[in-house]
Design a protein around this motif. Structure first.
Motif, PDB file in Angstrom:
ATOM      1  N   SER A  21       1.048  -1.069   0.041  1.00  0.00           N
ATOM      2  CA  SER A  21       0.113   0.136  -0.197  1.00  0.00           C
ATOM      3  C   SER A  21       0.534   1.245  -0.145  1.00  0.00           C
ATOM      4  CB  SER A  21      -0.544  -0.101   1.435  1.00  0.00           C
ATOM      5  OG  SER A  21      -0.136   0.104   2.898  1.00  0.00           O
ATOM      6  N   GLY A  22       0.975   2.411  -0.774  1.00  0.00           N
ATOM      7  CA  GLY A  22       1.411   3.306  -0.675  1.00  0.00           C
ATOM      8  C   GLY A  22       1.363   4.235   0.870  1.00  0.00           C
ATOM      9  N   VAL A  23       0.266   4.129   1.025  1.00  0.00           N
ATOM     10  CA  VAL A  23       0.066   4.534   2.649  1.00  0.00           C
ATOM     11  C   VAL A  23       1.160   4.496   3.060  1.00  0.00           C
ATOM     12  CG1 VAL A  23      -1.539   5.086   4.956  1.00  0.00           C
ATOM     13  CG2 VAL A  23      -1.791   3.219   2.704  1.00  0.00           C
ATOM     14  N   ASP A  24       1.975   6.356   3.977  1.00  0.00           N
ATOM     15  CA  ASP A  24       2.751   6.394   4.600  1.00  0.00           C
ATOM     16  C   ASP A  24       2.651   5.480   6.100  1.00  0.00           C
ATOM     17  OD1 ASP A  24       3.849   8.776   7.111  1.00  0.00           O
ATOM     18  OD2 ASP A  24       5.085   7.982   6.003  1.00  0.00           O
ATOM     19  N   ALA A  25       4.207   4.852   6.596  1.00  0.00           N
ATOM     20  CA  ALA A  25       3.782   4.699   8.265  1.00  0.00           C
ATOM     21  C   ALA A  25       3.109   4.841   8.776  1.00  0.00           C
ATOM     22  CB  ALA A  25       5.172   4.124   7.848  1.00  0.00           C
ATOM     23  N   MET A  26       3.062   6.085   8.890  1.00  0.00           N
ATOM     24  CA  MET A  26       2.147   7.141   9.875  1.00  0.00           C
ATOM     25  C   MET A  26       0.575   6.669  10.125  1.00  0.00           C
ATOM     26  SD  MET A  26       4.391   7.442  12.305  1.00  0.00           S
ATOM     27  CE  MET A  26       4.737   9.074  13.891  1.00  0.00           C
ATOM     28  N   ARG A  30      -4.870   3.143  10.737  1.00  0.00           N
ATOM     29  CA  ARG A  30      -6.192   3.639  10.117  1.00  0.00           C
ATOM     30  C   ARG A  30      -6.561   2.553   9.683  1.00  0.00           C
ATOM     31  NH1 ARG A  30      -4.622  10.144   9.605  1.00  0.00           N
ATOM     32  NH2 ARG A  30      -3.886  10.059  11.716  1.00  0.00           N
ATOM     33  N   HIS A  31      -5.808   2.453   8.372  1.00  0.00           N
ATOM     34  CA  HIS A  31      -5.750   1.345   7.676  1.00  0.00           C
ATOM     35  C   HIS A  31      -6.417  -0.115   7.540  1.00  0.00           C
ATOM     36  CE1 HIS A  31      -5.680   4.851   4.487  1.00  0.00           C
ATOM     37  NE2 HIS A  31      -5.114   5.018   5.244  1.00  0.00           N
ATOM     38  N   LEU A  32      -6.089  -0.232   8.940  1.00  0.00           N
ATOM     39  CA  LEU A  32      -6.452  -1.604   8.799  1.00  0.00           C
ATOM     40  C   LEU A  32      -7.230  -1.612   9.773  1.00  0.00           C
ATOM     41  CD1 LEU A  32      -2.114  -3.003  10.217  1.00  0.00           C
ATOM     42  CD2 LEU A  32      -3.257  -2.799   7.326  1.00  0.00           C
ATOM     43  N   GLN A  33      -8.028  -3.313   9.218  1.00  0.00           N
ATOM     44  CA  GLN A  33      -8.921  -3.846  10.651  1.00  0.00           C
ATOM     45  C   GLN A  33      -8.770  -4.051  12.290  1.00  0.00           C
ATOM     46  OE1 GLN A  33     -11.421  -6.270   8.312  1.00  0.00           O
ATOM     47  NE2 GLN A  33     -12.062  -3.942   7.243  1.00  0.00           N
ATOM     48  N   ARG A  34      -9.275  -4.429  13.165  1.00  0.00           N
ATOM     49  CA  ARG A  34      -8.357  -5.168  13.797  1.00  0.00           C
ATOM     50  C   ARG A  34      -8.506  -6.332  14.245  1.00  0.00           C
ATOM     51  NH1 ARG A  34     -12.330  -7.126  19.184  1.00  0.00           N
ATOM     52  NH2 ARG A  34     -10.913  -7.257  20.343  1.00  0.00           N
ATOM     53  N   ASN A  35      -8.915  -6.779  13.449  1.00  0.00           N
ATOM     54  CA  ASN A  35      -8.709  -8.418  12.980  1.00  0.00           C
ATOM     55  C   ASN A  35      -7.441  -8.277  11.807  1.00  0.00           C
ATOM     56  OD1 ASN A  35      -9.700  -7.680  10.660  1.00  0.00           O
ATOM     57  ND2 ASN A  35     -11.054  -9.299  10.479  1.00  0.00           N
ATOM     58  N   GLU A  36      -7.128  -7.754  11.599  1.00  0.00           N
ATOM     59  CA  GLU A  36      -5.573  -7.409  10.593  1.00  0.00           C
ATOM     60  C   GLU A  36      -4.626  -7.510  11.602  1.00  0.00           C
ATOM     61  OE1 GLU A  36      -7.245  -6.812   6.177  1.00  0.00           O
ATOM     62  OE2 GLU A  36      -6.110  -4.728   7.238  1.00  0.00           O
ATOM     63  N   VAL A  37      -5.096  -6.733  12.565  1.00  0.00           N
ATOM     64  CA  VAL A  37      -3.472  -6.229  13.445  1.00  0.00           C
ATOM     65  C   VAL A  37      -3.588  -7.705  14.274  1.00  0.00           C
ATOM     66  CG1 VAL A  37      -2.815  -4.595  15.513  1.00  0.00           C
ATOM     67  CG2 VAL A  37      -4.160  -3.630  13.544  1.00  0.00           C
ATOM     68  N   ILE A  38      -4.869  -8.172  14.798  1.00  0.00           N
ATOM     69  CA  ILE A  38      -4.468  -8.874  15.568  1.00  0.00           C
ATOM     70  C   ILE A  38      -3.539 -10.541  14.501  1.00  0.00           C
ATOM     71  CG2 ILE A  38      -4.910 -11.228  16.689  1.00  0.00           C
ATOM     72  CD1 ILE A  38      -7.829  -9.309  17.537  1.00  0.00           C
ATOM     73  N   ALA A  39      -4.313 -10.942  13.778  1.00  0.00           N
ATOM     74  CA  ALA A  39      -3.885 -11.709  13.084  1.00  0.00           C
ATOM     75  C   ALA A  39      -2.314 -11.452  12.230  1.00  0.00           C
ATOM     76  CB  ALA A  39      -4.319 -11.332  11.357  1.00  0.00           C
ATOM     77  N   LEU A  40      -1.888 -10.052  12.471  1.00  0.00           N
ATOM     78  CA  LEU A  40      -0.015  -9.808  11.630  1.00  0.00           C
ATOM     79  C   LEU A  40       0.463 -10.102  13.796  1.00  0.00           C
ATOM     80  CD1 LEU A  40       1.416  -8.273  10.042  1.00  0.00           C
ATOM     81  CD2 LEU A  40       1.798  -6.231  10.703  1.00  0.00           C
ATOM     82  N   VAL A  41      -0.192  -9.362  14.508  1.00  0.00           N
ATOM     83  CA  VAL A  41       1.282  -9.706  15.793  1.00  0.00           C
ATOM     84  C   VAL A  41       0.750 -11.350  16.056  1.00  0.00           C
ATOM     85  CG1 VAL A  41       1.202  -9.871  18.223  1.00  0.00           C
ATOM     86  CG2 VAL A  41       0.759  -7.756  16.573  1.00  0.00           C
TER      87      VAL A  41
END
Length: 83
Positions: A21-26, A30-41
């Motif tokens: 994604s071309g989104v800035d790291a900061m 805002r562009h991730l859903q809660r389940n995506e963050v949990i899955a990533l961790v």
């Protein structure tokens, strides 16, 4: 088992989403859903555990592959016991 595999696939997909994604790291939060963050961790933890297991199984120390020319010259001594 099925849940963990779905979670890992979602984690890998999230990692690719972040990379491409071309989104800035900061602003990535805002562009991730809660389940995506949990899955990533969870996926990062699982990869960390897998790497630690391989390191302990083959007795590879961190100093083994410091010189790139030695990386593929010979396998670790404990590797031959697996074959």
């Amino acid at each position: 088992c099925r849940v963990y595999s779905k979670l890992q696939v979602l984690g890998l997909g999230t990692a690719l989403k972040i990379l491409f994604s071309g989104v800035d790291a900061m602003e990535i939060g805002r562009h991730l859903q809660r389940n995506e963050v949990i899955a990533l961790v969870v996926t990062a933890r699982q990869f960390s555990n897998s790497i630690e297991f391989l390191k302990n199984s083959f007795g590879v120390s961190q100093t083994t592959f410091l010189d790139p020319s030695d990386a593929f010259s010979s396998p670790p001594s404990s590797f031959s016991s697996w074959m």
